[in-house]
Design a protein around this motif. Structure first.
Motif, PDB file in Angstrom:
ATOM      1  N   ASP A 297     -31.412  72.887  44.129  1.00 47.97           N
ATOM      2  CA  ASP A 297     -32.634  73.434  43.147  1.00 47.97           C
ATOM      3  C   ASP A 297     -32.108  74.470  43.289  1.00 47.97           C
ATOM      4  O   ASP A 297     -32.432  75.204  45.098  1.00 47.97           O
ATOM      5  N   PRO A 298     -32.121  76.326  42.792  1.00 41.90           N
ATOM      6  CA  PRO A 298     -32.121  75.724  41.228  1.00 41.90           C
ATOM      7  C   PRO A 298     -31.705  75.030  40.415  1.00 41.90           C
ATOM      8  O   PRO A 298     -29.992  75.576  40.735  1.00 41.90           O
ATOM      9  N   THR A 299     -30.403  74.635  39.528  1.00 41.69           N
ATOM     10  CA  THR A 299     -29.639  74.494  38.438  1.00 41.69           C
ATOM     11  C   THR A 299     -30.472  75.399  37.048  1.00 41.69           C
ATOM     12  O   THR A 299     -30.903  74.100  36.363  1.00 41.69           O
ATOM     13  N   THR A 300     -29.461  76.074  36.783  1.00 39.93           N
ATOM     14  CA  THR A 300     -30.528  77.136  35.381  1.00 39.93           C
ATOM     15  C   THR A 300     -29.348  77.779  34.964  1.00 39.93           C
ATOM     16  O   THR A 300     -28.452  77.764  35.634  1.00 39.93           O
ATOM     17  N   GLY A 301     -29.378  78.181  33.257  1.00 32.47           N
ATOM     18  CA  GLY A 301     -28.603  79.075  32.726  1.00 32.47           C
ATOM     19  C   GLY A 301     -27.498  78.157  32.268  1.00 32.47           C
ATOM     20  O   GLY A 301     -27.193  77.401  31.833  1.00 32.47           O
ATOM     21  N   GLY A 302     -26.674  79.218  32.236  1.00 35.64           N
ATOM     22  CA  GLY A 302     -24.740  79.216  31.517  1.00 35.64           C
ATOM     23  C   GLY A 302     -24.706  78.069  32.504  1.00 35.64           C
ATOM     24  O   GLY A 302     -23.605  77.231  32.103  1.00 35.64           O
ATOM     25  N   VAL A 303     -24.647  78.071  33.800  1.00 36.49           N
ATOM     26  CA  VAL A 303     -24.013  77.004  34.503  1.00 36.49           C
ATOM     27  C   VAL A 303     -24.371  76.046  34.394  1.00 36.49           C
ATOM     28  O   VAL A 303     -23.153  74.853  34.328  1.00 36.49           O
ATOM     29  N   THR A 304     -25.819  75.489  34.150  1.00 34.09           N
ATOM     30  CA  THR A 304     -26.248  73.992  32.831  1.00 34.09           C
ATOM     31  C   THR A 304     -25.151  73.902  32.538  1.00 34.09           C
ATOM     32  O   THR A 304     -25.276  73.044  31.947  1.00 34.09           O
ATOM     33  N   ALA A 305     -25.015  74.472  31.478  1.00 35.28           N
ATOM     34  CA  ALA A 305     -24.680  74.708  30.329  1.00 35.28           C
ATOM     35  C   ALA A 305     -23.166  74.800  30.221  1.00 35.28           C
ATOM     36  O   ALA A 305     -22.887  74.417  29.039  1.00 35.28           O
ATOM     37  N   SER A 306     -22.573  74.437  31.335  1.00 34.91           N
ATOM     38  CA  SER A 306     -20.982  74.477  31.450  1.00 34.91           C
ATOM     39  C   SER A 306     -20.388  73.312  32.599  1.00 34.91           C
ATOM     40  O   SER A 306     -20.518  71.946  32.409  1.00 34.91           O
ATOM     41  N   TYR A 307     -20.199  73.647  33.482  1.00 33.17           N
ATOM     42  CA  TYR A 307     -19.315  72.837  34.086  1.00 33.17           C
ATOM     43  C   TYR A 307     -20.646  72.001  34.952  1.00 33.17           C
ATOM     44  O   TYR A 307     -20.124  70.516  34.956  1.00 33.17           O
ATOM     45  N   ALA A 308     -21.452  72.210  35.096  1.00 37.65           N
ATOM     46  CA  ALA A 308     -22.622  71.724  35.485  1.00 37.65           C
ATOM     47  C   ALA A 308     -22.769  69.838  35.218  1.00 37.65           C
ATOM     48  O   ALA A 308     -23.245  69.079  35.983  1.00 37.65           O
TER      49      ALA A 308
END
Length: 324
Positions: free
Chosen positions: A203-214
Protein backbone atom coordinates in the motif's frame (compact mmCIF):
# COMPACT_ATOMS: atom_id res chain seq x y z
CA UNK A 1 10.73 40.42 44.48
CA UNK A 2 10.24 37.73 47.10
CA UNK A 3 11.15 34.11 47.56
CA UNK A 4 8.24 32.97 45.38
CA UNK A 5 9.60 34.90 42.41
CA UNK A 6 13.22 34.13 43.19
CA UNK A 7 12.95 30.47 44.06
CA UNK A 8 9.56 28.79 43.65
CA UNK A 9 8.69 29.92 40.14
CA UNK A 10 12.14 29.15 38.64
CA UNK A 11 12.00 25.74 40.31
CA UNK A 12 8.57 24.99 38.81
CA UNK A 13 9.72 26.15 35.39
CA UNK A 14 12.77 23.88 35.56
CA UNK A 15 10.61 20.89 36.54
CA UNK A 16 8.05 21.54 33.81
CA UNK A 17 10.80 22.16 31.29
CA UNK A 18 12.41 18.76 31.82
CA UNK A 19 11.37 16.26 29.13
CA UNK A 20 10.68 12.72 30.15
CA UNK A 21 12.96 10.13 28.60
CA UNK A 22 10.23 8.58 26.45
CA UNK A 23 10.44 8.05 22.71
CA UNK A 24 8.12 10.14 20.59
CA UNK A 25 6.75 7.04 18.86
CA UNK A 26 6.28 4.90 21.95
CA UNK A 27 2.67 4.25 20.92
CA UNK A 28 1.34 3.97 17.37
CA UNK A 29 -2.30 4.46 16.42
CA UNK A 30 -3.97 1.86 14.22
CA UNK A 31 -5.47 3.82 11.28
CA UNK A 32 -8.25 1.25 10.94
CA UNK A 33 -9.51 0.71 14.49
CA UNK A 34 -7.94 3.63 16.36
CA UNK A 35 -6.27 1.21 18.76
CA UNK A 36 -2.99 2.34 20.34
CA UNK A 37 -0.29 -0.28 19.86
CA UNK A 38 3.04 -0.38 21.66
CA UNK A 39 5.85 0.46 19.25
CA UNK A 40 8.04 -2.53 20.07
CA UNK A 41 5.11 -4.96 19.81
CA UNK A 42 4.32 -3.57 16.37
CA UNK A 43 7.95 -3.81 15.30
CA UNK A 44 8.22 -7.40 16.50
CA UNK A 45 5.05 -8.24 14.51
CA UNK A 46 6.53 -6.93 11.23
CA UNK A 47 4.42 -3.77 11.47
CA UNK A 48 1.13 -5.63 11.37
CA UNK A 49 -1.36 -4.52 14.04
CA UNK A 50 -1.95 -7.68 16.14
CA UNK A 51 -5.70 -7.33 16.72
CA UNK A 52 -6.98 -5.82 13.48
CA UNK A 53 -4.37 -7.28 11.12
CA UNK A 54 -3.86 -3.87 9.51
CA UNK A 55 -0.64 -3.82 7.46
CA UNK A 56 1.27 -0.63 8.16
CA UNK A 57 4.11 0.65 5.99
CA UNK A 58 7.42 -1.06 6.72
CA UNK A 59 10.88 0.36 6.10
CA UNK A 60 12.96 -1.27 3.35
CA UNK A 61 15.66 -2.38 5.80
CA UNK A 62 13.06 -4.09 8.01
CA UNK A 63 11.45 -5.67 4.96
CA UNK A 64 14.73 -7.13 3.74
CA UNK A 65 15.76 -8.27 7.19
CA UNK A 66 12.56 -10.28 7.70
CA UNK A 67 12.55 -11.69 4.15
CA UNK A 68 16.07 -13.09 3.72
CA UNK A 69 17.44 -16.10 5.58
CA UNK A 70 18.77 -15.03 9.00
CA UNK A 71 18.27 -11.41 7.95
CA UNK A 72 21.50 -11.52 5.94
CA UNK A 73 21.73 -9.74 2.60
CA UNK A 74 24.06 -7.65 0.45
CA UNK A 75 23.02 -4.36 -1.12
CA UNK A 76 23.61 -3.95 -4.84
CA UNK A 77 25.00 -0.61 -5.96
CA UNK A 78 22.85 1.23 -8.48
CA UNK A 79 24.57 3.28 -11.21
CA UNK A 80 24.25 7.02 -10.68
CA UNK A 81 22.05 9.16 -12.92
CA UNK A 82 21.97 12.92 -13.60
CA UNK A 83 20.50 14.88 -10.70
CA UNK A 84 17.78 17.41 -11.55
CA UNK A 85 18.31 17.31 -15.33
CA UNK A 86 15.43 19.76 -15.91
CA UNK A 87 16.44 22.20 -13.14
CA UNK A 88 12.90 21.85 -11.87
CA UNK A 89 11.41 24.11 -9.24
CA UNK A 90 7.90 24.35 -7.81
CA UNK A 91 7.41 25.46 -4.21
CA UNK A 92 10.92 24.12 -3.62
CA UNK A 93 13.85 23.24 -5.81
CA UNK A 94 13.92 19.60 -6.84
CA UNK A 95 17.48 19.23 -5.54
CA UNK A 96 16.29 20.42 -2.14
CA UNK A 97 13.48 17.85 -2.13
CA UNK A 98 16.01 15.15 -2.94
CA UNK A 99 18.25 16.26 -0.08
CA UNK A 100 15.32 16.18 2.34
CA UNK A 101 14.25 12.70 1.25
CA UNK A 102 17.81 11.39 1.44
CA UNK A 103 18.20 12.79 4.94
CA UNK A 104 14.84 11.34 5.98
CA UNK A 105 15.34 7.81 4.62
CA UNK A 106 19.12 7.43 4.49
CA UNK A 107 18.92 6.17 0.89
CA UNK A 108 19.95 7.77 -2.39
CA UNK A 109 16.56 7.18 -3.99
CA UNK A 110 13.31 5.25 -3.79
CA UNK A 111 14.54 1.78 -4.84
CA UNK A 112 16.79 -0.53 -2.85
CA UNK A 113 18.24 -3.69 -4.45
CA UNK A 114 19.67 -6.59 -2.47
CA UNK A 115 20.82 -10.18 -2.95
CA UNK A 116 20.77 -13.02 -0.47
CA UNK A 117 19.18 -16.39 0.17
CA UNK A 118 15.59 -17.45 0.62
CA UNK A 119 15.35 -20.94 2.09
CA UNK A 120 18.97 -21.55 1.04
CA UNK A 121 18.23 -20.48 -2.55
CA UNK A 122 19.86 -17.42 -4.12
CA UNK A 123 17.38 -14.64 -4.81
CA UNK A 124 17.40 -10.99 -5.85
CA UNK A 125 15.01 -8.50 -4.24
CA UNK A 126 14.11 -4.87 -4.90
CA UNK A 127 12.08 -2.70 -2.52
CA UNK A 128 10.43 0.63 -3.28
CA UNK A 129 10.44 3.07 -0.39
CA UNK A 130 7.25 5.15 -0.23
CA UNK A 131 8.89 7.52 2.25
CA UNK A 132 11.23 8.70 -0.52
CA UNK A 133 9.05 11.17 -2.43
CA UNK A 134 6.13 8.76 -2.42
CA UNK A 135 8.18 6.00 -4.03
CA UNK A 136 7.88 7.94 -7.27
CA UNK A 137 9.44 6.59 -10.44
CA UNK A 138 12.28 8.80 -11.63
CA UNK A 139 15.51 8.10 -13.46
CA UNK A 140 17.26 6.79 -10.36
CA UNK A 141 14.34 4.60 -9.31
CA UNK A 142 14.00 3.25 -12.85
CA UNK A 143 17.70 2.47 -12.92
CA UNK A 144 17.28 0.68 -9.59
CA UNK A 145 14.55 -1.58 -10.98
CA UNK A 146 16.59 -2.29 -14.11
CA UNK A 147 19.67 -3.04 -11.99
CA UNK A 148 17.65 -5.50 -9.92
CA UNK A 149 16.30 -7.27 -13.00
CA UNK A 150 19.73 -7.41 -14.64
CA UNK A 151 21.33 -8.67 -11.43
CA UNK A 152 18.77 -11.47 -11.23
CA UNK A 153 19.37 -12.39 -14.88
CA UNK A 154 23.16 -12.39 -14.48
CA UNK A 155 23.06 -14.39 -11.24
CA UNK A 156 20.29 -16.64 -12.61
CA UNK A 157 18.03 -16.09 -9.62
CA UNK A 158 14.33 -15.36 -9.23
CA UNK A 159 13.49 -11.66 -8.84
CA UNK A 160 11.11 -10.31 -6.21
CA UNK A 161 9.83 -6.74 -6.27
CA UNK A 162 8.06 -5.17 -3.30
CA UNK A 163 6.36 -2.26 -5.00
CA UNK A 164 4.93 0.89 -3.38
CA UNK A 165 4.58 4.07 -5.37
CA UNK A 166 2.45 7.08 -6.12
CA UNK A 167 3.45 6.99 -9.79
CA UNK A 168 5.85 8.87 -12.04
CA UNK A 169 8.05 11.66 -10.63
CA UNK A 170 6.72 14.91 -12.09
CA UNK A 171 9.95 16.80 -11.39
CA UNK A 172 11.67 14.79 -14.13
CA UNK A 173 8.96 15.14 -16.76
CA UNK A 174 9.28 12.93 -19.83
CA UNK A 175 12.52 11.45 -18.46
CA UNK A 176 10.43 9.88 -15.72
CA UNK A 177 7.90 8.49 -18.20
CA UNK A 178 10.74 6.93 -20.21
CA UNK A 179 11.43 4.62 -17.27
CA UNK A 180 8.22 2.73 -18.06
CA UNK A 181 9.44 1.25 -21.39
CA UNK A 182 13.00 0.88 -20.06
CA UNK A 183 11.89 -1.28 -17.14
CA UNK A 184 9.53 -3.23 -19.41
CA UNK A 185 12.46 -4.18 -21.66
CA UNK A 186 14.42 -5.34 -18.58
CA UNK A 187 11.46 -7.53 -17.54
CA UNK A 188 11.42 -9.12 -21.00
CA UNK A 189 15.14 -9.92 -20.71
CA UNK A 190 14.53 -11.66 -17.39
CA UNK A 191 11.71 -13.64 -18.99
CA UNK A 192 13.96 -14.62 -21.90
CA UNK A 193 16.40 -15.99 -19.33
CA UNK A 194 13.61 -18.28 -18.05
CA UNK A 195 13.62 -16.78 -14.54
CA UNK A 196 10.50 -16.03 -12.48
CA UNK A 197 9.48 -12.47 -11.58
CA UNK A 198 7.33 -12.03 -8.46
CA UNK A 199 5.55 -8.75 -7.76
CA UNK A 200 4.30 -8.01 -4.25
CA UNK A 201 1.83 -5.12 -4.16
CA UNK A 202 1.98 -3.07 -0.98
CA UNK A 203 0.00 0.00 0.00
CA UNK A 204 -0.16 2.03 -2.19
CA UNK A 205 0.74 1.03 -5.76
CA UNK A 206 -0.58 3.53 -8.28
CA UNK A 207 0.10 5.57 -11.42
CA UNK A 208 2.76 4.81 -13.98
CA UNK A 209 4.32 2.10 -11.82
CA UNK A 210 1.08 0.10 -11.97
CA UNK A 211 0.94 0.77 -15.70
CA UNK A 212 4.39 -0.71 -16.30
CA UNK A 213 6.57 -3.22 -14.46
CA UNK A 214 4.23 -3.74 -11.51
CA UNK A 215 1.74 -5.57 -13.74
CA UNK A 216 4.32 -7.62 -15.66
CA UNK A 217 5.12 -10.22 -13.03
CA UNK A 218 4.76 -13.96 -13.50
CA UNK A 219 2.91 -14.13 -10.18
CA UNK A 220 1.19 -11.16 -8.56
CA UNK A 221 0.86 -11.21 -4.79
CA UNK A 222 -0.61 -8.47 -2.62
CA UNK A 223 -0.67 -7.63 1.05
CA UNK A 224 -4.16 -7.41 2.59
CA UNK A 225 -5.88 -4.05 2.13
CA UNK A 226 -3.30 -2.63 -0.28
CA UNK A 227 -4.49 0.10 -2.66
CA UNK A 228 -3.70 -0.87 -6.25
CA UNK A 229 -4.72 1.12 -9.29
CA UNK A 230 -3.78 3.65 -11.95
CA UNK A 231 -5.83 6.78 -11.25
CA UNK A 232 -7.26 7.71 -7.87
CA UNK A 233 -10.79 6.64 -6.96
CA UNK A 234 -12.00 10.24 -6.74
CA UNK A 235 -10.69 11.02 -10.24
CA UNK A 236 -12.41 7.93 -11.64
CA UNK A 237 -15.71 8.84 -9.98
CA UNK A 238 -15.58 12.36 -11.35
CA UNK A 239 -14.78 11.03 -14.83
CA UNK A 240 -17.44 8.31 -15.11
CA UNK A 241 -19.92 10.16 -12.83
CA UNK A 242 -20.72 7.00 -10.94
CA UNK A 243 -20.14 5.75 -7.42
CA UNK A 244 -17.44 3.09 -7.27
CA UNK A 245 -18.05 -0.26 -5.53
CA UNK A 246 -17.05 -0.67 -1.91
CA UNK A 247 -13.43 -1.75 -1.57
CA UNK A 248 -12.62 -0.69 -5.12
CA UNK A 249 -8.85 -0.75 -5.86
CA UNK A 250 -8.11 -2.79 -2.74
CA UNK A 251 -6.14 -6.01 -3.07
CA UNK A 252 -9.11 -8.21 -2.14
CA UNK A 253 -11.28 -6.58 -4.83
CA UNK A 254 -8.56 -7.03 -7.45
CA UNK A 255 -8.12 -10.65 -6.43
CA UNK A 256 -11.84 -11.28 -6.93
CA UNK A 257 -11.61 -9.75 -10.41
CA UNK A 258 -8.49 -11.63 -11.52
CA UNK A 259 -5.83 -8.91 -11.42
CA UNK A 260 -4.05 -10.36 -8.39
CA UNK A 261 -3.19 -14.04 -8.02
CA UNK A 262 -2.93 -14.20 -4.24
CA UNK A 263 -3.57 -11.98 -1.23
CA UNK A 264 -0.96 -13.01 1.31
CA UNK A 265 -0.44 -11.91 4.89
CA UNK A 266 2.95 -10.31 5.46
CA UNK A 267 3.96 -13.09 7.84
CA UNK A 268 3.43 -15.67 5.07
CA UNK A 269 5.15 -13.89 2.18
CA UNK A 270 8.49 -15.56 2.82
CA UNK A 271 7.18 -19.12 2.71
CA UNK A 272 4.76 -18.45 -0.14
CA UNK A 273 7.38 -16.87 -2.42
CA UNK A 274 9.88 -19.51 -1.36
CA UNK A 275 7.51 -22.28 -2.49
CA UNK A 276 6.67 -20.55 -5.77
CA UNK A 277 10.35 -19.93 -6.50
CA UNK A 278 11.12 -23.59 -5.83
CA UNK A 279 8.39 -24.81 -8.18
CA UNK A 280 9.18 -22.39 -10.99
CA UNK A 281 12.88 -23.27 -10.84
CA UNK A 282 12.10 -27.00 -10.76
CA UNK A 283 12.94 -27.46 -7.13
CA UNK A 284 10.98 -28.86 -4.20
CA UNK A 285 8.45 -26.55 -2.51
CA UNK A 286 9.62 -25.35 0.89
CA UNK A 287 6.16 -25.31 2.47
CA UNK A 288 2.48 -24.63 2.00
CA UNK A 289 1.34 -21.76 -0.19
CA UNK A 290 -0.65 -19.52 2.13
CA UNK A 291 -3.33 -17.23 0.77
CA UNK A 292 -6.58 -15.66 1.90
CA UNK A 293 -8.09 -17.99 -0.70
CA UNK A 294 -6.83 -21.61 -0.24
CA UNK A 295 -8.46 -22.71 -3.51
CA UNK A 296 -6.48 -20.14 -5.46
CA UNK A 297 -3.30 -21.12 -3.65
CA UNK A 298 -3.70 -24.73 -4.70
CA UNK A 299 -4.51 -23.73 -8.28
CA UNK A 300 -1.45 -21.47 -8.40
CA UNK A 301 0.81 -24.29 -7.22
CA UNK A 302 -0.70 -26.72 -9.72
CA UNK A 303 -0.38 -24.36 -12.69
CA UNK A 304 3.13 -23.39 -11.67
CA UNK A 305 4.13 -27.04 -11.49
CA UNK A 306 2.73 -27.64 -14.98
CA UNK A 307 4.69 -24.67 -16.28
CA UNK A 308 7.88 -26.03 -14.72
CA UNK A 309 7.33 -29.35 -16.48
CA UNK A 310 6.82 -27.64 -19.85
CA UNK A 311 9.14 -25.57 -22.01
CA UNK A 312 12.45 -24.90 -20.27
CA UNK A 313 12.84 -21.55 -22.01
CA UNK A 314 9.52 -20.08 -20.99
CA UNK A 315 8.33 -20.24 -17.40
CA UNK A 316 4.90 -18.74 -16.92
CA UNK A 317 2.36 -18.47 -14.13
CA UNK A 318 -1.41 -17.83 -14.05
CA UNK A 319 -1.04 -14.02 -14.13
CA UNK A 320 0.99 -14.00 -17.32
CA UNK A 321 -2.21 -13.61 -19.29
CA UNK A 322 -3.02 -10.48 -17.33
CA UNK A 323 0.44 -9.07 -17.90
CA UNK A 324 0.51 -9.38 -21.68
Amino acid sequence: MNWIDNFVRPKIRSILGQKRDIGENLWVKDPESGEMVFYRDLEANQWVVPNSGYHMKIKPADRLKTFFDDGQYSLVSVPSVPVDPLKFRDQKRYVDRLKESRAKTGYDDAVLVATGKLYQRDITVAVQDFDFMGGSLGMAAGQGIITGLETAANRKTPFVLFVASGGARMQEGVLSLMQMPRTTVAVLRLREAGLPFFVVFTDPTTGGVTASYAMLGDVHLAEPGARIGFAGARVIEQTIREKLPKGFQRSEYLYEHGMVDMVVHRHNLRSTIGSLASILTKGEPVGELTSTAPTLARATMRDAALAAEGDDDELTAPSAAHAE
